[in-house]
Design an enzyme around this catalytic site. Structure first.
Site, PDB file in Angstrom:
ATOM      1  N   GLY A  39      22.297 -48.136   2.689  1.00  0.00           N
ATOM      2  CA  GLY A  39      20.998 -49.332   3.323  1.00  0.00           C
ATOM      3  C   GLY A  39      20.207 -48.404   4.232  1.00  0.00           C
ATOM      4  O   GLY A  39      20.413 -46.936   4.466  1.00  0.00           O
ATOM      5  N   GLN A  40      20.028 -49.492   5.308  1.00  0.00           N
ATOM      6  CA  GLN A  40      18.876 -49.258   5.879  1.00  0.00           C
ATOM      7  C   GLN A  40      19.316 -49.183   7.479  1.00  0.00           C
ATOM      8  O   GLN A  40      18.648 -50.485   8.002  1.00  0.00           O
ATOM      9  CB  GLN A  40      17.156 -50.175   5.840  1.00  0.00           C
ATOM     10  CG  GLN A  40      16.991 -50.100   3.875  1.00  0.00           C
ATOM     11  CD  GLN A  40      16.514 -49.106   4.231  1.00  0.00           C
ATOM     12  OE1 GLN A  40      15.069 -48.327   5.005  1.00  0.00           O
ATOM     13  NE2 GLN A  40      16.306 -47.841   3.512  1.00  0.00           N
ATOM     14  N   GLY A  41      20.103 -49.013   7.804  1.00  0.00           N
ATOM     15  CA  GLY A  41      20.352 -49.121   9.334  1.00  0.00           C
ATOM     16  C   GLY A  41      21.030 -50.831   9.848  1.00  0.00           C
ATOM     17  O   GLY A  41      22.284 -50.223  10.680  1.00  0.00           O
TER      18      GLY A  41
END
Ligand SMILES: Nc1nc2c(ncn2[C@@H]2O[C@H](COP(=O)(O)OP(=O)(O)O)[C@@H](O)[C@H]2O)c(=O)[nH]1
Ligand SMILES: [Mg+2]
Lengths: 593, 186
Positions: free
Chosen positions: B72-74
Site C-alpha cells: 500500500g501507499q502509506g
C-alpha cells in the site's frame, strides 16, 4: 541488479541525494538492446497470475530486426520476430467472461496481430483500397504480354508523378528493380491482382460500453490514409470510420464507444483534430504551428508536446490553457497515473537526459538518467503498482519504483510566473445587451460620434443664447455694465412669520463711487408685506459691501412660500441694472394673530 | 504437533505470551510460513480484510502472531505501525525470486528499523529468504547483501533460505529465534 546510476529531484531544487529521492532504483541494464518508443510499450497481467508483464514492440537496432519482446521483471520472458516495424502496442479485454486475461494487440504495417496468452490469436488486415485504374490497365496489358517491362516502368513512373491515387506496393517494388530483374518480376506477379493497402500509424483502445477499469475495449486505429477506424473487440469488424484532413500520428481516446466518446488525433500537418461519437469529420481543430511530438490526456486536459521544446495544455474544445517551455527537445511523452493518490501527470523524456514530470504547468519531479530516454511508461509491473519503465537511446532499460511514502508536491518548481497571475478574476458574465451594444458601437462608431458632437454644439449654443439674454435683461445678480459694476447677494434670516431680508450690495469698480441707485421689491401682496417696497441706496464707495435690511412679513398661514424679486435701478431708467430672485422659506412660526 | 508447540514448550513460557510480528511484502510467503508453523489446533483468531491492509492473528499456547502485508501507499501505514510496540520478535519474509522488488523490501525494512518503537530495542529479527526453490531465486547471501543486513548492528538477526511450501529451512530459523527469546527472558 545494476548499480544505481541515475537520480531525481524536485523541480528546481538542487539534485537530491539518494536518500530523499522519490524513486527506488530497481533495475538498470544499459545493454538491454531495446529500441522503441512509448506507443510500443504496454503493461498487463498477460497470464492472469497477478504478475504484470511488459510488452515491447522492438524496432531492433537501426530498425532492422523488428521483434515482439515480453519482459518479466528484469528479464526477457519471450521474443518473436515481427514481419514489419511495429507502430503501436496495446493490451485490452476482448470479452466479458472468465478468465479475464487481457489480449495483446500489436500494430505493424497494414495489420494488427492479436495475441492471447502470448499465443497468436487473430490477424486483422486493413481493407483494400481501390487501385488506380490506369495502373490496373497496365498490369492487365503486361499479363497479356502486350507491353514490355521497360515501357511498363515508364508508364508506371508517369502515374507515380501525378499520384492522385498512389501506386500499389507491387508497382512500387517493381520500380525499384534493376533492369535485369524486371522481366522475372513481371512474370512472377503479372497474374496476381494488384492490391493497394494503407498502413497503421497509431493505435489506442476505447471502452465498449462500460467505464470500468477492466471493461471490454475496442481498438482504434489511425492510418496513413488519413482515417480513423474503430474495431469490434471480439469480431474485429469495423464499427466506425472517420476521416481526417491529415495523417494521424498520436491518438487520445476517452469515453465509451456505445455511449459517448471523444477522439483527439495529432496529425502530421501540425494540427490536432477532435472528434465525437457522431462526427464523421473533426468537430474542433487545434493549430499548433509546430509538429506534435507527443499527446497525453490528463483528466480533461490534452497535453501536447511540440518540436519547439514546449508542452501545451488544451481543453477538449481546443482552447489553449497554458504553455511550458522545456530545457531541451522532447523525445517522448506518456501519462503517469498514481491511482492510490488520484494523481495524473505528464512525463516527458528530454534530449538532455532528463525525464520531467508535470501536473498542468507545475513541475513535480525531475529524473536524471544516464542516457536520453526515448520511451517510457508508468503503471503496475510485476507486483508493484507505481513502476516507471524507461528505455534509452542507446538501447538501455531502466526500471524505477516510486517509493510507497513518496508524495508529489506542486510548487517545488522553478521560478515561474507569480501565483497571482494564474488566479482567475471574478469578471461578471457579458450580458446580451452588452454584446449587442458593443457590436453596434463597432459598426456605427463614426455616426455615433457625429451625433454626439452635433448635440454638444447645440447645447453650447443654447447656453450662450441664454447667457446673452440674461445679460441683456440684467437678470443676473452681477451687473456687467461699465459704469455700474455691481454685485448683489441676499440673505434671509428668521423662522417666520417675520423674516429679516438683508441685501448686500457692493460696488466692484476700482475707484469710482456710484450714486443715485434705487432698490425695488416685487412680490405677491397677498402673501407678503414689506414696510418699504422701494427705497434709495446711499452712495456706494468702491470695495465695501453695504447691508440693506428690511423686514418681510409672511401673511399666509397655509405654509406657502413665494419668490421676492429684487431690482436695482438707476434713477430715471426703467431697465434694471441687476436683479435677483429670492426664494423665501416657508414660515414655520405662527402667523401673526 | 507443530513447530511452535515445541518452541513455546521448550521455553516454558506458558504463563507469559510472546508476541511475534511476521512482516514482509505481499506475496512473499508469510501466510504459507505461518500455516506451516501453526499447530493444528491453533485457532486463527481473526483474518481482518480491512480496506487497505489485512492482518492475520492467531495464538498458540504461549505465542501470539500478528502477520501483515507491508503493502500500500502509506495511507494505512500508521495502522500497522500500531502493532510494533507489542512485538517482541520479528520474522521478516522476502521473496528471493522477486528481483525487482528487492529494493522495495529494503526500503520497507529500513523504515521498520527506523521506527521509534523498534529503533532502540534489542528485538531479534529472523529473515526468511523464501522461495529458494524457484529458478529466479537469489541466494540468502545475496539477499542479505541487497538488503544491507550487515548494517544492523544493534539487534540480533539471522537469515535462512526457505521453501515454505515444503517447509524447508523453517526449523533452522525457528530454533535461532527460540534461543534469542530465551536469552532475553533469562
Ligand atoms: N515456489 C514457492 N512458492 C511459495 C513459497 N512460499 C510461498 N509461495 C507461494 O507464494 C504465494 C504467496 O504466498 P503467501 O503466503 O500468500 O504470501 P503472503 O502474501 O506473504 O502471505 C502463494 O502462491 C504461495 O503458494 C516458496 O517457498 N516457494
Ligand atoms: Mg498473506
Amino acid at each position: 541488479m545494476a548499480a544505481a546510476s541515475s537520480s531525481d529531484s524536485d523541480g528546481g531544487r538542487a539534485e537530491s541525494s539518494e536518500a530523499n529521492s522519490k524513486w527506488l532504483d530497481a533495475h538498470y541494464d544499459p545493454m538491454a538492446n531495446i529500441h522503441t518508443f512509448s506507443a510500443c510499450l504496454a503493461l498487463a497481467d498477460l497470464h492472469g497470475d497477478g504478475e504484470y508483464k511488459l510488452v515491447v514492440g522492438d524496432l531492433g537496432p537501426g530498425g532492422q530486426q523488428p521483434r515482439l519482446k515480453v519482459f518479466k521483471g528484469p528479464t526477457v520472458l519471450s521474443e518473436s520476430p515481427l514481419p514489419a516495424l511495429p507502430a503501436a502496442a496495446a493490451t485490452f479485454l476482448m470479452e466479458q467472461h472468465e478468465p479475464r486475461t487481457p489480449a495483446l494487440a500489436l500494430a505493424s504495417g497494414p495489420c494488427v496481430y492479436v495475441y492471447k496468452n502470448l499465443r497468436p490469436y487473430f490477424k486483422f488486415s486493413l481493407p483494400d483500397l481501390p487501385p488506380n485504374p490506369l495502373e490496373q490497365d497496365l498490369w492487365n496489358q503486361a499479363k497479356e504480354d502486350r507491353i514490355d517491362p521497360l515501357t511498363l516502368k515508364e508508364m508506371l513512373e508517369g502515374i507515380r508523378e501525378k499520384a492522385e491515387v498512389p501506386l500499389s506496393v507491387q508497382s512500387l517494388r517493381f520500380l525499384q528493380l534493376e533492369l535485369r530483374d524486371m522481366e522475372a518480376f513481371v512474370n512472377q506477379h503479372k497474374s496476381k491482382p494488384i492490391r493497394r493497402q494503407t498502413v497503421i500509424t497509431t493505435m489506442a483502445t476505447l471502452k465498449k460500453n462500460l467505464a470500468d477499469e477492466d471493461a471490454v475495449s475496442c481498438l482504434v486505429l489511425g492510418t496513413e490514409n488519413k482515417e480513423l477506424l474503430v474495431l469490434d473487440p471480439g469480431a474485429f469488424t469495423i464499427l466506425a470510420q472517420m476521416s481526417l484532413p491529415s495523417v494521424p500520428v498520436f491518438l487520445e481516446v476517452s469515453g465509451q464507444f456505445d455511449v459517448e466518446f471523444r477522439l483527439a488525433a495529432a496529425c502530421r500537418n501540425g494540427n490536432i483534430y477532435m472528434l465525437r461519437r457522431d462526427s464523421k469529420r473533426p468537430k474542433y481543430c487545434i493549430e499548433l504551428s509546430a509538429q506534435p511530438v507527443g499527446l497525453v490526456r490528463v483528466h480533461k486536459i490534452l497535453v501536447v508536446g511540440s518540436n519547439q521544446d514546449s508542452l501545451h495544455g488544451f481543453t477538449h474544445k481546443g482552447k489553449k490553457l497554458w504553455t511550458v517551455p522545456m530545457p531541451a527537445a522532447i523525445l517522448t511523452m506518456n501519462l503517469l497515473e498514481q491511482q492510490s493518490r488520484g494523481l495524473q501527470a505528464v512525463m516527458a523524456g528530454l534530449a538532455n537526459g532528463e525525464v520531467r514530470i508535470y501536473h498542468d504547468k507545475a513541475l513535480l519531479n525531475v529524473i536524471r538518467t544516464p542516457d536520453a530516454v526515448t520511451s517510457l511508461c508508468f503503471g503496475r509491473y510485476g507486483r508493484e503498482d507505481n513502476t516507471l519503465i524507461m528505455t534509452t537511446r542507446g538501447g538501455g532499460l531502466l526500471i524505477k519504483i516510486l517509493k510507497r511514502t513518496a508524495v508529489f508536491v506542486e510548487g517545488g518548481g522553478e521560478a515561474g510566473p507569480p501565483p497571482a497571475q494564474a488566479m482567475k478574476l471574478n469578471v461578471p458574465r457579458k450580458t446580451r445587451l452588452y454584446v449587442d451594444q458593443t457590436l453596434r458601437e463597432r459598426e456605427a462608431g463614426t455616426a455615433m460620434h457625429r451625433a454626439f458632437q452635433a448635440d454638444l454644439y447645440l447645447l453650447r449654443l443654447r447656453a450662450a443664447r441664454a447667457y446673452v439674454q440674461a445679460l441683456e435683461s440684467s437678470l443676473s445678480p452681477v451687473s456687467a455694465t461699465a459704469r455700474e459694476p455691481l454685485k448683489l447677494h441676499a440673505v434671509v434670516q428668521g423662522l417666520g412669520p417675520t423674516f429679516k431680508l438683508t441685501l448686500h450690495l457692493q460696488n466692484v469698480s476700482a475707484a469710482r463711487p456710484i450714486v443715485g441707485l434705487r432698490v425695488c421689491f416685487l412680490y405677491n401682496e397677498v402673501l407678503y408685506a414689506l414696510p418699504r417696497a422701494f427705497f434709495k441706496v446711499p452712495m456706494l464707495v468702491p470695495g465695501l459691501s453695504y447691508p440693506l435690511e428690511t423686514f418681510v412679513e409672511s401673511l399666509s398661514d397655509k405654509g406657502i412660500s413665494d419668490i421676492i424679486k429684487v431690482l436695482v435701478l438707476r434713477e430715471g431708467q426703467s431697465a434694471p441694472l441687476l436683479s435677483a430672485h429670492i426664494n423665501m422659506p416657508v414660515s414655520e412660526g405662527l402667523a401673526a394673530a | 504437533m507443530g513447530l511452535l508447540d515445541r518452541l513455546s514448550g521448550l521455553l516454558g513460557l506458558k504463563k507469559k505470551e510472546v508476541h511475534v510480528l511476521c512482516l514482509g511484502l505481499d506475496n512473499s510467503g508469510k501466510t504459507t510460513i505461518i500455516n506451516k508453523l501453526k499447530p493444528s489446533n491453533a485457532q486463527s483468531q481473526d483474518i481482518v480484510p480491512t480496506i487497505g491492509f489485512s492482518i492475520e492473528k492467531f495464538k498458540s499456547s504461549s505465542l501470539s502472531f500478528t502477520v501483515f502485508d507491508m503493502s500500500g501507499q502509506g495511507r494505512y501505514r500508521n495502522l500497522w505501525e500500531h502493532y510494533y510496540k507489542e512485538g517482541q520478535a520479528i520474522i521478516f519474509v522476502i521473496d528471493s525470486s522477486d528481483r525487482l522488488r528487492m529494493v522495495v523490501a529494503k526500503e520497507e525494512l529500513d523504515t521498520l528499523l527506523n521506527h521509534p518503537d523498534i529503533k532502540h530495542r534489542r528485538i531479534p529479527i529472523l529473515f526468511f529468504a523464501n522461495k529458494m526453490d524457484l529458478r529466479d531465486a537469489v541466494t540468502s547471501v545475496k539477499v542479505s547483501q541487497l538488503l544491507c543486513l550487515e548494517n544492523i548492528k544493534d539487534k540480533p538477526w539471522h537469515i535462512c533460505a526457505s521453501d515454505a511450501i515444503k517447509g524447508e529451512g523453517l526449523q533452522e530459523g525457528v530454533d535461532w529465534l527460540q534461543d534469542q527469546i530465551q536469552a532475553v527472558k533469562t
